[in-house]
Design a protein around this motif. Sequence first.
Motif, short mmCIF file in Angstrom:
data_model
loop_
_atom_site.label_atom_id
_atom_site.label_comp_id
_atom_site.label_asym_id
_atom_site.label_seq_id
_atom_site.Cartn_x
_atom_site.Cartn_y
_atom_site.Cartn_z
N ILE A 130 -4.44 -20.73 3.04
CA ILE A 130 -5.87 -21.02 3.01
C ILE A 130 -6.62 -19.90 2.30
O ILE A 130 -7.50 -20.15 1.47
CB ILE A 130 -6.42 -21.19 4.45
CG1 ILE A 130 -5.79 -22.44 5.09
CG2 ILE A 130 -7.94 -21.31 4.43
CD1 ILE A 130 -6.17 -22.64 6.53
N PHE A 131 -6.26 -18.66 2.61
CA PHE A 131 -6.91 -17.51 1.98
C PHE A 131 -6.63 -17.48 0.47
O PHE A 131 -7.50 -17.14 -0.33
CB PHE A 131 -6.46 -16.21 2.63
CG PHE A 131 -7.00 -16.02 4.01
CD1 PHE A 131 -8.37 -15.90 4.24
CD2 PHE A 131 -6.14 -15.96 5.10
CE1 PHE A 131 -8.86 -15.74 5.52
CE2 PHE A 131 -6.64 -15.80 6.37
CZ PHE A 131 -8.01 -15.69 6.60
N LYS A 132 -5.41 -17.86 0.11
CA LYS A 132 -5.05 -17.90 -1.31
C LYS A 132 -5.88 -18.95 -2.04
O LYS A 132 -6.37 -18.72 -3.15
CB LYS A 132 -3.56 -18.21 -1.48
CG LYS A 132 -2.65 -17.03 -1.19
CD LYS A 132 -1.19 -17.39 -1.35
CE LYS A 132 -0.84 -17.72 -2.77
NZ LYS A 132 0.61 -18.00 -2.95
N LYS A 133 -6.04 -20.12 -1.39
CA LYS A 133 -6.83 -21.18 -2.02
C LYS A 133 -8.30 -20.77 -2.15
O LYS A 133 -8.95 -21.03 -3.17
CB LYS A 133 -6.72 -22.47 -1.20
CG LYS A 133 -5.37 -23.16 -1.33
CD LYS A 133 -5.35 -24.45 -0.55
CE LYS A 133 -4.00 -25.14 -0.65
NZ LYS A 133 -3.70 -25.61 -2.01
N ILE A 134 -8.82 -20.12 -1.10
CA ILE A 134 -10.21 -19.65 -1.15
C ILE A 134 -10.39 -18.63 -2.28
O ILE A 134 -11.34 -18.69 -3.05
CB ILE A 134 -10.64 -19.04 0.20
CG1 ILE A 134 -10.70 -20.13 1.28
CG2 ILE A 134 -11.98 -18.34 0.07
CD1 ILE A 134 -10.93 -19.60 2.67
N ALA A 135 -9.43 -17.69 -2.36
CA ALA A 135 -9.47 -16.68 -3.42
C ALA A 135 -9.36 -17.34 -4.80
O ALA A 135 -10.04 -16.95 -5.76
CB ALA A 135 -8.35 -15.66 -3.23
N GLY A 136 -8.49 -18.36 -4.88
CA GLY A 136 -8.32 -19.07 -6.15
C GLY A 136 -9.59 -19.80 -6.58
O GLY A 136 -9.97 -19.76 -7.75
N PHE A 174 -8.57 -18.44 -15.30
CA PHE A 174 -8.25 -19.82 -14.90
C PHE A 174 -6.78 -19.95 -14.50
O PHE A 174 -6.46 -20.63 -13.52
CB PHE A 174 -8.57 -20.80 -16.03
CG PHE A 174 -10.02 -21.17 -16.13
CD1 PHE A 174 -10.74 -21.53 -15.00
CD2 PHE A 174 -10.67 -21.17 -17.36
CE1 PHE A 174 -12.09 -21.88 -15.08
CE2 PHE A 174 -12.01 -21.51 -17.45
CZ PHE A 174 -12.73 -21.86 -16.32
N ASP A 175 -5.90 -19.35 -15.25
CA ASP A 175 -4.48 -19.40 -14.94
C ASP A 175 -4.19 -18.80 -13.56
O ASP A 175 -3.42 -19.35 -12.77
CB ASP A 175 -3.66 -18.67 -16.01
CG ASP A 175 -3.28 -19.58 -17.16
OD1 ASP A 175 -3.69 -20.76 -17.15
OD2 ASP A 175 -2.58 -19.13 -18.08
N ARG A 176 -4.81 -17.65 -13.29
CA ARG A 176 -4.62 -17.00 -11.97
C ARG A 176 -5.22 -17.85 -10.85
O ARG A 176 -4.66 -17.94 -9.76
CB ARG A 176 -5.27 -15.61 -11.96
CG ARG A 176 -4.34 -14.48 -12.37
CD ARG A 176 -3.95 -14.59 -13.80
NE ARG A 176 -2.91 -13.65 -14.20
CZ ARG A 176 -2.28 -13.75 -15.35
NH1 ARG A 176 -2.57 -14.73 -16.20
NH2 ARG A 176 -1.33 -12.88 -15.67
N ALA A 177 -6.34 -18.50 -11.13
CA ALA A 177 -6.98 -19.36 -10.13
C ALA A 177 -6.09 -20.56 -9.81
O ALA A 177 -5.90 -20.90 -8.63
CB ALA A 177 -8.34 -19.83 -10.64
N ILE A 191 -4.47 -21.59 -6.22
CA ILE A 191 -4.85 -22.86 -5.59
C ILE A 191 -3.67 -23.81 -5.46
O ILE A 191 -3.42 -24.37 -4.37
CB ILE A 191 -5.98 -23.54 -6.40
CG1 ILE A 191 -7.24 -22.68 -6.38
CG2 ILE A 191 -6.29 -24.94 -5.85
CD1 ILE A 191 -8.33 -23.14 -7.34
N ASP A 192 -2.93 -24.01 -6.53
CA ASP A 192 -1.86 -25.02 -6.54
C ASP A 192 -0.46 -24.46 -6.75
O ASP A 192 0.52 -25.22 -6.80
CB ASP A 192 -2.14 -26.06 -7.64
CG ASP A 192 -3.44 -26.79 -7.39
OD1 ASP A 192 -3.71 -27.14 -6.23
OD2 ASP A 192 -4.20 -27.02 -8.37
N GLY A 193 -0.39 -23.15 -6.97
CA GLY A 193 0.93 -22.55 -7.19
C GLY A 193 1.48 -22.77 -8.58
O GLY A 193 2.68 -22.59 -8.81
#
Length: 266
Positions: free
Chosen positions: A3-9, A106-109, A113-115
């Motif tokens: 969840i934290f990774k998705k929020i950060a993304g 964008f690539d890092r995001a 978000i989706d791996g």
Amino acid sequence: MNIFKKIAGKALYAIAKLISIILDVLIKTIETIVTVVGGIAKGFVALIGMGGCLIVFMLAGPLGFALLLHPAVLLTILFFVIFPILGTKFVSYLKYIKYIITEYLFDRAYFLIDGISYQFRSFDGYKDKYKKMEYERKRKEQQRRQEEQQKEWEERFRQWNEYQNYQRGNSGHSNYEWYGQNTGYGNQTYVNPTAEFKSKYEKSCDLLGVGYDADKYQIKLAYRKKAKEYHPDLNKSPNATEMFQQINNAYEFLSDGNIERYKNMI
């Protein structure tokens, strides 16, 4: 953790989007200013060419020439001359920066978000990709202009041949009698394009430093050498940009079809 990774993304995506919008607005603004300033500068050049400004200053007498030599006036003239050139270069640089930064973010995001794996680990990879994209874009644009020139000359020769056929059928004149003449039928006027074509072909060869019988491979090699020699990023002489453009124009004219046409003429 996910969840934290998705929020950060998503936060990173929003930052990248914001940067993209800001740079787009900046690029569009500068492009508009460059267009306006360039248009005004061309108008002044046309006016000077017709003697308009000189007449005004002559009528104004010594005061007019004093005004022309005033630092503020000279700076204004310099601005209208230099800004379109520097502005265009700055826009190109901003587009380069925008692509590198936003694609990196964008690539890092997307990864957060989706791996989805990002394309490159460092900015250098995005720099190289942008340069390759620009090279391909310029190559396609050059190819498009070559094709347009080719069609233009084909159309001119087609019209001339049609006129010759029409003339022979109606008046019995030979090809020799009409060679090089300004002629027309109906509401159209046609000029034999042979002399102009040969002149432009030979001038283009002279500019690239190749013989008139050079094949497309020799022409391409000569073009690359000349383009590298006069590239504005490498050659700092005052006429480098003008020469670089002339070299590009010459190479665009020396297409495969025009090479074949010239060989058939001689």
